[in-house]
Design a protein around this motif. Sequence first.
Motif, PDB file in Angstrom:
ATOM      1  N   GLN A   1       0.826  -1.202   0.000  1.00 58.56           N
ATOM      2  CA  GLN A   1       0.000   0.000   0.000  1.00 58.56           C
ATOM      3  C   GLN A   1       0.863   1.257   0.000  1.00 58.56           C
ATOM      4  OE1 GLN A   1      -2.599   0.226   3.377  1.00 58.56           O
ATOM      5  NE2 GLN A   1      -3.455   2.206   2.786  1.00 58.56           N
TER       6      GLN A   1
ATOM      7  N   ASP B   1       3.923   1.466  -1.149  1.00 52.81           N
ATOM      8  CA  ASP B   1       4.553   1.563  -2.470  1.00 52.81           C
ATOM      9  C   ASP B   1       3.619   2.241  -3.469  1.00 52.81           C
ATOM     10  OD1 ASP B   1       6.781   0.339  -1.507  1.00 52.81           O
ATOM     11  OD2 ASP B   1       6.332  -1.645  -2.326  1.00 52.81           O
ATOM     12  N   GLU B   2       2.338   1.898  -3.436  1.00 47.69           N
ATOM     13  CA  GLU B   2       1.380   2.524  -4.340  1.00 47.69           C
ATOM     14  C   GLU B   2       1.225   4.015  -4.033  1.00 47.69           C
ATOM     15  OE1 GLU B   2       0.057   1.214  -6.976  1.00 47.69           O
ATOM     16  OE2 GLU B   2       1.124  -0.660  -6.580  1.00 47.69           O
TER      17      GLU B   2
ATOM     18  N   LYS C   1       4.176   5.767  -5.583  1.00 49.92           N
ATOM     19  CA  LYS C   1       4.018   5.889  -7.034  1.00 49.92           C
ATOM     20  C   LYS C   1       3.035   7.009  -7.377  1.00 49.92           C
ATOM     21  CE  LYS C   1       4.946   1.010  -8.072  1.00 49.92           C
ATOM     22  NZ  LYS C   1       4.374  -0.244  -8.611  1.00 49.92           N
ATOM     23  N   GLU C   2       1.937   7.050  -6.627  1.00 44.82           N
ATOM     24  CA  GLU C   2       0.941   8.095  -6.874  1.00 44.82           C
ATOM     25  C   GLU C   2       1.540   9.476  -6.655  1.00 44.82           C
ATOM     26  OE1 GLU C   2      -3.474   9.453  -5.212  1.00 44.82           O
ATOM     27  OE2 GLU C   2      -2.424   7.706  -4.367  1.00 44.82           O
TER      28      GLU C   2
ATOM     29  N   GLU D   1       9.406   1.807 -10.249  1.00 44.96           N
ATOM     30  CA  GLU D   1       8.576   0.665 -10.638  1.00 44.96           C
ATOM     31  C   GLU D   1       9.440  -0.519 -11.068  1.00 44.96           C
ATOM     32  OE1 GLU D   1       5.923   1.340 -13.937  1.00 44.96           O
ATOM     33  OE2 GLU D   1       4.296   0.357 -12.827  1.00 44.96           O
TER      34      GLU D   1
ATOM     35  N   CYS E   1      10.897  -2.108  -8.013  1.00 48.74           N
ATOM     36  CA  CYS E   1       9.876  -2.881  -7.299  1.00 48.74           C
ATOM     37  C   CYS E   1       9.702  -4.258  -7.947  1.00 48.74           C
ATOM     38  CB  CYS E   1       8.555  -2.131  -7.287  1.00 48.74           C
ATOM     39  SG  CYS E   1       8.536  -0.698  -6.175  1.00 48.74           S
TER      40      CYS E   1
END
Length: 708
Positions: A6, A8-9, A12-13, A28, A31
């Motif tokens: 979560q 990591d997302e 990225k966002e 990315e 990852c």
Amino acid sequence: MNSVPQVDELVKEYLLFRGFSATFRSFEQECKNDKNKGFQAERIIDELYSYVANSDINGLLEYWKYLDLRYFSRLDVRFLGSVKKFETSLLRYYLVYAIQQKRRDKVLLFFDSFGTELSKNAEWSKWFGLPFSKNPATDPNYETFFTKQWLDKFTVSFHNFLNSIFQNMPHPSLLCFNIDRYHRHALQSEIDSLQGVIENLKSNIESADQEIASLRQKVQSREAGTNVRSRRRAKSLYDSKEKDVQDILRPISNGNRSSNLSPMKSTPNNKAETNSESNNGLKSPEVFSDDRSMTPISEYNSDDTQELPGEDINPFTILSQEIYLEHASGISLAKFSHDGNLIASCDVDNIVRIWNYTGASAACKIKNDPSSNILCLEWEARSDKLLLMGTDERQVRVYNRELKSVVHEFQTEERFPRVKQISYSPVESLFACSGSPKGSSDDSAIGSLMLWNLKTMSLKNSFVLDHTISKSGLPVVPIETIKFNHNGQMLVTGDRAGCIRIFDIRSLLPIMEWNLSKLGAGSSKKGSYIICSSQFSFDENSIYVVDEAGSLTQWSVHKPGHIITESQLAGFTSTFSSTLINFTPTPTKTFRKRTPSMSSVKSTKSNRSTSSVPAIMIGNETTHLMSTSRVPMVSFSGDTEHVVCVGGDGGHRGVIYQTSTGNQVQLLASHSQPLTAVDWTTTVGNTILTAASDGTVRVTKMVTTTSS
């Protein structure tokens, strides 16, 4: 660690929101190639099993080595046995799977590559027959490992082991924020449920109070009726007794009353006198306590350990203290081995002894060349097999305790003959040492830091200290202290100018540096900046530094030059400038523990090289003085929460300080002569050694005090 995907997302966002597209693509990609697998134990196990399925032994061992360096090597030493068992089971599963898939060539290749190393392990002796067994699944030596139950048990155990590591390892602030939010929600729901329970309990209490009040009324009414009946019955009994007495006395009063009445009175009086004499003849029991049991231990025991009053003081309970006299002259160095059962000590006659203070016979004596002096000692980090000795004549001697001989000698550069400090890597067969010139040199280089490989017996890398290395203009002097971090990838050094430098082992270049003199404006730091000890904290977020002025400072690793805490070690002795080499030990007391190696104590002339050492006259004999290094006089506990230093009574006793406050928390027993070395091991409990200039070594065994 369940919230890592979560987070990591979210990262990225955020990168897309900020327009960092290149960073987003790089993140990315990393990852996807993440070896940590998002800290998910099942994905790591799947990765290992994929190498097993492909019969890729090199990939399997490479990935296991990464896990060992990243996680397993920073575990407490008591878990190393479990890690070794998991590694053995994984390799056996590799062989079993290869047999099941009829890939005997892979099994033969495995033993061809690693047979020499495995032949030294008794656990693998029967496995060399695996490729030649007709039906290994029914062979008693291997049938257990071909069952599904064994594989399931191994997988579950390893899964739980990895989860325990991930749950207890330090988390970054970003991950902690998400975890804290989750914990707050969980805590709030728990609070709500507890409030409901409290309300239910309150209602239960109110109903119980009402029931108790009604029961009290019933009891009171019953007691009132019972008392009336009891009084009536007692009155009737009294009346009947009174009537019986009157009936007895009536005939007596009609006869010779005086003569009959005397025996009636004398009998009870005589009985009372008899009882009185009997009681007077008996002595009341008395309890006589032992005088020693009422006396403080310091008054009847040779141990003069002192406890300090106050809160959070005396954190350890001392179990035993023994004094050993393995040497006939003053001790200059003393260190516990890796397992904590052996002690290596060096005296001013350049005699090194390895001995066991637990009673087992393991003593050996190492005589060194009288033309050189032993300046430092260091044990191998993962066993008690090798002892390293640094001299002032360009030598690092590697002594093998099992072979009882020096198996190799490393030579430093001619311009840096003094090997002042050695530190062994906790994960590899590497050690780092510092070299310095004997005197002033015309060369601009004033020292070196060398990294040696014990497998190849060669120099792996070196770094020369000169005035061009300091980008921030800090002074450059020879290194005094060296210490590796938990995984052996960095080491911290300290020097006589108060400079702290952190080196990257791969390049052996300083990645950060700062000086003790550059403290904050409100700092109370004054005086000497000569560093006695510098090492990473247990969580490796900071570095503890002790200098000769008795200042204990904690510095941030993430913000170089930023001081976290600063305190002054009260009683820290800074007056040791010299120690007598030709020292005559004081007569041994009754509480000293003699060993088989010491039939007598006598004064011996020192064999230490004294060409550059001042001399004084004592009677008709010339006695040399030797400068005493303060580095062996400071030692941290395994969790770096406490530090023991030489101090108190003019340097005759060890003092334990709390690193967070710098307060004295415990005083160890005093020696008859000044101390020259201390060391602390937590492998066999909390055990401290204190060595003195009269050749004595005191071993103090302690346990952590639990508050009631």
